[in-house]
Each structure stands twice: as C-alpha cells, then as structure tokens.
Design an enzyme around this catalytic site. Sequence first.
Site, PDB file in Angstrom:
ATOM      1  N   TYR A  36       0.661  -1.174   0.088  1.00 18.38           N
ATOM      2  CA  TYR A  36      -0.040   0.195  -0.673  1.00 18.38           C
ATOM      3  C   TYR A  36       1.154   0.978  -0.438  1.00 18.38           C
ATOM      4  O   TYR A  36       1.175   1.046   1.202  1.00 18.38           O
ATOM      5  CB  TYR A  36      -0.377  -0.173   1.285  1.00 18.38           C
ATOM      6  N   LYS A  60       5.552   9.072   8.151  1.00 15.58           N
ATOM      7  CA  LYS A  60       5.216   8.739   9.983  1.00 15.58           C
ATOM      8  C   LYS A  60       6.791   8.695  11.019  1.00 15.58           C
ATOM      9  O   LYS A  60       6.514   9.989  11.498  1.00 15.58           O
ATOM     10  CB  LYS A  60       5.790   6.980   9.247  1.00 15.58           C
ATOM     11  N   ASP A  93       9.376   2.627  -1.079  1.00 15.21           N
ATOM     12  CA  ASP A  93       8.756   3.024  -0.336  1.00 15.21           C
ATOM     13  C   ASP A  93       8.632   3.094   1.388  1.00 15.21           C
ATOM     14  O   ASP A  93       8.385   2.184   1.847  1.00 15.21           O
ATOM     15  CB  ASP A  93       7.208   3.096  -0.605  1.00 15.21           C
TER      16      ASP A  93
HETATM   17  N1  HOZ Z   1      -0.622   3.368   7.010  1.00 15.51           N
HETATM   18  C1  HOZ Z   1      -2.105   3.399   7.286  1.00 15.51           C
HETATM   19  C2  HOZ Z   1      -2.150   1.596   7.627  1.00 15.51           C
HETATM   20  N2  HOZ Z   1      -1.177   0.882   7.198  1.00 15.51           N
HETATM   21  C3  HOZ Z   1      -3.029   3.644   7.188  1.00 15.51           C
HETATM   22  C4  HOZ Z   1      -3.533   4.609   8.975  1.00 15.51           C
HETATM   23  C5  HOZ Z   1      -5.195   4.770   8.548  1.00 15.51           C
HETATM   24  O1  HOZ Z   1      -5.411   5.482   7.125  1.00 15.51           O
HETATM   25  O2  HOZ Z   1      -5.214   5.759   9.184  1.00 15.51           O
END
Ligand code: HOZ
Length: 419
Positions: free
Chosen positions: A144, A267, A239
């Site tokens: 993702y 993050k 990523d």
């Molecule tokens: N990348 C985050 C979860 N894998 C996204 C967190 C969210 O959408 O709040």
Amino acid sequence: MNTGKSQALYERAQTLIPGGVNSPVRAFRGVGGTPLFIARGDGSRLYDVDGNSYIDYVGSWGPLLFGHRPAFVIDALREVLETGTSFGAPTERELELADEIRQAMPSVELVRLVNSGTEAVMSALRLARGFTGRELTVKFEGCYHGHVDSLLVKAGSGVATLGIPDTAGVPDQFAATTIALPYNDLDRLEDTFRAHGARIAAVIVEPVAGNMGCVPPKPGFLEGIRALTARHGALLIFDEVMTGFRLARGGAQELYGIRPDLTTMGKVMGGGLPIGAYGGRRDIMSRIAPLGPIYQAGTLSGNPLAVAAGLAMLRHIKQNPGIYRDLDEKTARLCAAAPPGSTGNRAGSMFTFFFTDRPVTDYETAKRSNLDQFRRFFHWMLERGVYLAPSQFEAAFMSTAHTAADIGATAEAAAAFRP
Ligand code: HOZ
C-alpha cells in the site's frame, strides 16, 4: 470493560463523518465492534474516553517509535508554538531536517518535504514519469502506497481489510499505468521487464511490506529489483513511509544495503505530526519545480510544528543508536510468544501474527489467514488491555517505551488465546 462513551461518540460520529472515521482502517470493520475513542496516550499506553488503558502496538500506525509524548518532542513543539504555526515561507529548521535525513539516508541527495506519505508517493511517481519519459509503474500486490489513484490496484491496508478489489473513482486509464506483481517473486518481475521494459518508469516497493501485515523480503528480492531496474533504465522507489527510521536509522535501505533512486518517507520522521518527504538522486530531484518542469507544491509543506517534531525525532535517533538493537530484542521476545494457531512474521520492530500455519511471503499467502480467528484474537487481546491494529493486514509496532512488563503481559494474554 465499559466502553459506553466510545459507543455514544461513535454513534454521533456516524451522523457527521463517513463511517464515523477519518480513515477507513480505524472503523473496526475487519473485526467488528466499536472503535475506541482515545482521550490520551502516554509512553506505551493509550487511554480511551471511558478510562480504560491499553498497551498500544498501533503507535498511530507507525510514527511513535518512542511511544506517546516523548519529552524531547513535546519540548520542541512548545518552543516552536511560541513563534507561530505556519509561515508559508522557508525556515531554518527545514534545512536542519533535510540535513538529518540526508545523513541518515545517503541515497537521499536532495529531499522535498510534503504533508503525508500519500503525497510523497504521488509526487515521487510523477517525478519518475517526468524524468524517464515513461508511463508504467510496477508495484507489488498487497503493498500500500497511500491512496494514490494509480496505486490503488491490489492494494493492502484498509483496501485489503475492506475487500475492495478496485477502487471506484479511479479511471481505468490510471489503473492501466500500473502493473501489480506478487511480492517476493523476482521471476515475474524479470518477465515483466522483458515484455514492457522500455515503458516502465519505476518499480515501487515497500522494502519490508507492512500493509498486508508484516512480510519481509526474501533474500535477493530487493537486490534483484535493484539490478533489473538499473539494467532497464527504470527508477527504483523505496517506499519507506513505514520502514524509514524504524528498522534502522537509515531505514530498510541501510538494513539491506540497497541504494534506491528515490525514497518516500513519513510516519517516524514526523514524530506524530503530519509530514512526508521524498528524495533521492540529485539529477532526478533537480527536475522538480522551480529547478525543472515537474510541478509539486503545498501550502503547509515544511510546517514548523511538524518539522520541529521530526527534527527532534531524528536527532534523538542519532544520539541513541542502540535503540534498534533493543527494539529488535524486545520484538523478538514478543514474537516468540506467537498465539496458538498463528505464524509470526517480523522485521525489526514491525510484526504480525497471521492466523495460518503456512509461511506468509506475499499477498496470496497472507490472504489465506483465518480472519475469523484473527477477529476473535483481536477482541481477546483488547479485553485484556492490548491494543492491536483492527485488521489482519496491518503490522504491529514496538516502541522504546514498551517495558518488559508490557511484553510479559502481552505474551501471557496471547499464549492463553485458543483459536
Ligand atoms: N498506512 C496506514 C495503515 N497501514 C494508514 C493508516 C490510516 O489510514 O489511518
């Protein structure tokens, strides 16, 4: 456990916000029940509005490497608050943060700050296409990369949790610029380059996948991608939104010894404030406006609060290189206590208990997990004061704030689970 206030707030939230949440993975759709409304966090703990406390392994989905409210971040924020919240003009701290990133990740010769991981990926992809003059992107199933239109193809995280095969609203022409291949399958990548090599602008990969649950790369996978992209004139984009500054100071690229052309970040580098960044080779990054013709901009880019929090994080990491060994040991100890019926995957301080007895190496094997068992495990742990991501297809995160007592209590609760 009384969660009456959370339930009341969730009912109200659904009248105001789609699904009652500002990001779908928070909605507990994968496990059922009511999302907890959080009042505050402290160290390894979350406290909900009903006064229940939990050992937190979500860590705001990754940023909180040092747990909630580390003093050095709070102090940095207080200092900046006295000067203003946004100027829309350059500030000195942005240079300091850029310099810290470059020191940590030598592949990042120039870096641009943005507001989120999604924005970083979207910008890096546009840059890759503009730089190479090619259109296609290769991604891996179950990875993702934020909600970038063209990358919501066989995506992990909330898309996997909700079982949305192809997102409505993405024109076919956008999706058609993406080729999705199985993670850890170098042969398929080689075939794809043989067929389409001259049209591929970039391969983007989570060097450790965290959005289909934690799935580490097999030995040679990342090296193989590096070699193939270089041979065919495509860019390699790591990523590192999840892995950057988490698996090592220099992220997965330090851990595995690979030098990508471009890196996306977020993050941890924001210490819990909204920030992202993309950076890489000077010749590529120099194609971005105002130096070059590839446009990307943002009103709040380089926001003073986010930059100050990020700078405090990266400096603290630099001053405390031993944290990664400690995180590794703690997470290994916890993963040794994988609940019955599960297979534990781990890379550094990222981990997932998959409810399957088979190894999980890609999206197909992750999807073989018994989701009903995961759902019961999630609620079992929650009732025992352990807060995990409400989805089988997410990683859990250890922080430096987790204590031996936290790990012991978590392991004990997990061991007592009966699938
Ligand atoms: N990348 C985050 C979860 N894998 C996204 C967190 C969210 O959408 O709040």
